[in-house]
Design an enzyme around this catalytic site. Structure first.
Site, PDB file in Angstrom:
ATOM      1  N   GLY A  59      -3.227   6.921  -5.553  1.00 23.13           N
ATOM      2  CA  GLY A  59      -4.102   8.092  -5.648  1.00 23.13           C
ATOM      3  C   GLY A  59      -3.516   9.143  -6.578  1.00 23.13           C
TER       4      GLY A  59
ATOM      5  CD  GLU B 215      -9.152  22.815   5.063  1.00 16.96           C
ATOM      6  OE1 GLU B 215      -9.504  24.016   5.054  1.00 16.96           O
ATOM      7  OE2 GLU B 215      -9.431  22.038   5.994  1.00 16.96           O
TER       8      GLU B 215
ATOM      9  N   GLY C  61       1.323   5.382  -3.963  1.00 23.57           N
ATOM     10  CA  GLY C  61       0.953   6.558  -4.747  1.00 23.57           C
ATOM     11  C   GLY C  61      -0.088   6.261  -5.810  1.00 23.57           C
TER      12      GLY C  61
ATOM     13  CE  LYS D  97      16.641  -9.409  -7.286  1.00 22.85           C
ATOM     14  NZ  LYS D  97      17.271 -10.448  -8.124  1.00 22.85           N
TER      15      LYS D  97
ATOM     16  CB  SER E 265      -0.914  -0.031   1.225  1.00 22.02           C
ATOM     17  OG  SER E 265      -0.132  -0.107   2.379  1.00 22.02           O
TER      18      SER E 265
ATOM     19  CB  CYS F  22     -12.915  24.602  11.080  1.00 28.79           C
ATOM     20  SG  CYS F  22     -14.547  23.954  11.461  1.00 28.79           S
TER      21      CYS F  22
ATOM     22  CG  HIS G 282     -12.900  22.669   6.674  1.00 30.13           C
ATOM     23  ND1 HIS G 282     -11.821  22.219   7.391  1.00 30.13           N
ATOM     24  CD2 HIS G 282     -13.971  22.536   7.479  1.00 30.13           C
ATOM     25  CE1 HIS G 282     -12.229  21.810   8.583  1.00 30.13           C
ATOM     26  NE2 HIS G 282     -13.527  21.994   8.660  1.00 30.13           N
TER      27      HIS G 282
ATOM     28  CD  GLN H  87       8.100 -12.029 -13.138  1.00 28.84           C
ATOM     29  OE1 GLN H  87       7.849 -13.228 -13.092  1.00 28.84           O
ATOM     30  NE2 GLN H  87       9.329 -11.567 -13.290  1.00 28.84           N
TER      31      GLN H  87
END
Ligand code: GLN
Length: 541
Positions: A18, A510, A16, A188, A13, A382, A508, A193
């Site tokens: 996303g 952002e 990247g 590798k 996981s 906020c 918010h 694979q």
């Protein structure tokens, strides 16, 4: 009919996926296509709203008030689109709909099963989104890693979609890792694979492999991957670490990914307009000045907990070619004025971040007091607005014991209290004041100057608000309430005009900043920080 791209991830996981999905979306947007991204998350929570930011990072809020995975933030920023409720699908949401339908009797006595009922529901939500957003292309990212038990129903659903929609309308992109091992850093291909074998086991053969790697892959490595994984060599795309995430789409474009995908989905050769994106990456990678902004938060040990704030600060520096360094400050560590002075040393500006609950709030208040008294540019977001009001009430209006009802029962001066519509709400999921709401700004205020408008909308996520009984005393002592809801009931924005830059919002901002359209409040903060740094440099000359 919309074409559908499915993005899966292999080996580990956090490689990247996303950003890869978002970058691929940008390549299609550069070709003038309408793109609807969707994240398919295997967890059982109905949405991300109830998840701990330490564990899961930021909760991203859409215009229509869905509390979603932070990948939707990447999608919005890279693709310059607005996601909606339908752009986030979780196992919890899928099962809730299936169980509701079963209780209504929709299945007419059938035994309700993962295949076909759950998989049908997954397919229905993807196709619905395509229709709702009139998309040329839907990009569906499957969360988690191939091999996880909980993602199986999603993988089965996307497998069925190729059979049903045809190979010309669907594309499987697999993001995988090509590590280096051993003393000589040998590249590798085996993990890749194996991850492709795992996908094939469930009936999916990837069309394109995006290979994350620390080093460039030679032609021999790409050919080997191509041979073993049954993917043509031109569809083995190497993806090394970029200097900035915003550079990734340009790299992919250079490697021919955009053209490959467009052709494969039948969009042919389309003109690509790279100018704006190249310009912003050029500015980003070649700064001529720098500032350091502190972000005071409650969850700063997880770098993803304030992802959109970090990105907004970076965007804000782009037009001015200013590199914005971020200093994360855990508010817990600030509960004395000495600690604050040390933590803010050398800062050119400060953001007081959002958050929930009592822990660390006195530290936020200390940091705000410092910024207010030392004329350090400040943007409160906020909880940041709520704490700025408490600080001002206590230290400028002499209302000792001012606090928020969220933090203590019956404060002496409850300057922040519960929104009236929240009284009696006990469920925690999706019950806050969420999504986009309008706000009117006071003419000639700093806010109106920054936005260049007096009617704005911003996204929200809160249960508490400024108590209107205290508006007058705050104003008498020099705080300006520069933004209110159109019915005048709710304080949306405050500022202190005697300070060079002190502004806070209940919203918010952002969530709305884009690299090509930095948000006015962040832009204002970075500009004030640049000014402050220049003034400091001039006095030391
Ligand atoms: N905890 C505060 C509230 O619920 C602030 C929320 C936030 O910062 N998003 O109103």
């Amino acid at each position: 009919m919309a074409k559908i791209i499915f993005v899966t991830g292999g080996v580990v996981s956090s490689i990247g996926k996303g950003i890869a999905t978002a970058s691929l979306g940008r390549l299609l947007r550069l070709r003038g296509l309408t793109v609807a991204p969707v994240k398919l998350d295997p967890y059982i929570n109905v949405d991300a709203g109830t998840m701990n930011p330490f564990q899961h990072g930021e909760v991203f809020v859409t215009e229509d008030g869905a509390e979603t995975d932070l990948d939707l933030g990447h999608y919005e920023r890279f693709m310059d689109v607005n996601c909606s409720r339908g752009s986030s699908v979780t196992t919890g949401k899928v099962y809730s709909s299936v169980i509701e339908a079963e209780r209504r009797g929709d299945y007419l006595g059938a035994t309700v099963q993962v295949i076909p009922h759950v998989t049908n529901e997954i397919k229905r939500t993807i196709l619905n989104l395509a229709k709702e957003q009139e998309a040329d292309v839907v990009i569906a990212e499957v969360g988690g890693t191939v091999g996880d038990i909980e993602s199986l129903p999603f993988l089965e659903a996307i497998r069925q979609m190729r059979t049903e929609l045809g190979a010309e309308n669907t594309l499987y992109v697999h993001v995988t890792l090509v590590p280096q091992v051993g003393p000589w850093g040998e590249v590798k291909t085996k993990p890749t694979q194996h991850s492709v074998y795992k996908l094939r086991e469930i009936g999916i053969s990837p069309d394109i492999l995006i290979c994350r790697s620390e080093v460039e892959l030679g032609a021999d490595v790409r050919e080997k991957i191509s041979l073993f994984c049954g993917v043509p060599p031109e569809a083995v795309i190497e993806s090394t670490n970029a200097n900035s995430i915003y550079e990734v789409p340009l790299r992919y474009e250079q490697l021919g990914l955009g053209e490959l995908v467009a052709k494969r989905l039948g969009f042919g050769d389309r003109a690509v307009d790279l100018k704006e994106w190249e310009g912003l990456v050029e500015n980003l990678l070649n700064p001529t000045q720098e500032v350091t902004i502190g972000v005071v938060g409650k969850y700063t040990s997880n770098g993803d907990a304030y992802k959109s704030i970090a990105e907004s600060l970076i965007h804000a520096g782009i037009p001015r070619r200013a590199k914005v360094n971020i200093r994360w400050i855990e508010s817990d560590s600030l509960e004395s004025s000495d600690a604050v002075a040390k933590a803010v040393e050398g800062l050119d500006g400060i953001v007081i971040g959002p958050g929930f609950g009592l822990r660390g709030i006195e530290g936020k208040i200390e940091a705000i007091q410092y910024a207010r008294e030392n004329r350090l540019p400040l943007l409160g977001i906020c909880l940041g607005l709520q704490m700025a009001v408490i600080e001002f009430a206590r230290n400028a209006c002499n209302l000792k014991g001012a606090n928020s009802e969220e933090m203590v029962d019956n404060p002496t001066y409850p300057v922040i209290h519960l929104l009236p519509e929240q009284k009696g709400v006990s469920d925690k999921g999706a019950t806050m004041r969420l999504g986009s709401y309008p706000c009117n700004l006071v003419h000639d205020s700093l806010a109106a100057k920054l936005y260049g408008d007096v009617r704005i909308t911003e996204r929200h996520r809160h249960r508490f608000e400024v108590n209107n009984d205290f508006r007058e005393v705050l104003q008498q002592h020099g705080m300006v309430i520069s933004g209110v809801s159109p019915d005048y009931r709710l304080v949306e924005m405050i500022e202190i005009p005697s300070h060079p830059f002190f502004i806070a919002t209940q919203a918010h901002p952002e969530f709305k900043s884009r690299p090509n359209r930095p948000h006015p409040l962040f832009k204002g903060l970075v500009e004030a920080a640049v000014k402050r740094r220049a003034a400091a440099a001039a006095t030391t000359l």
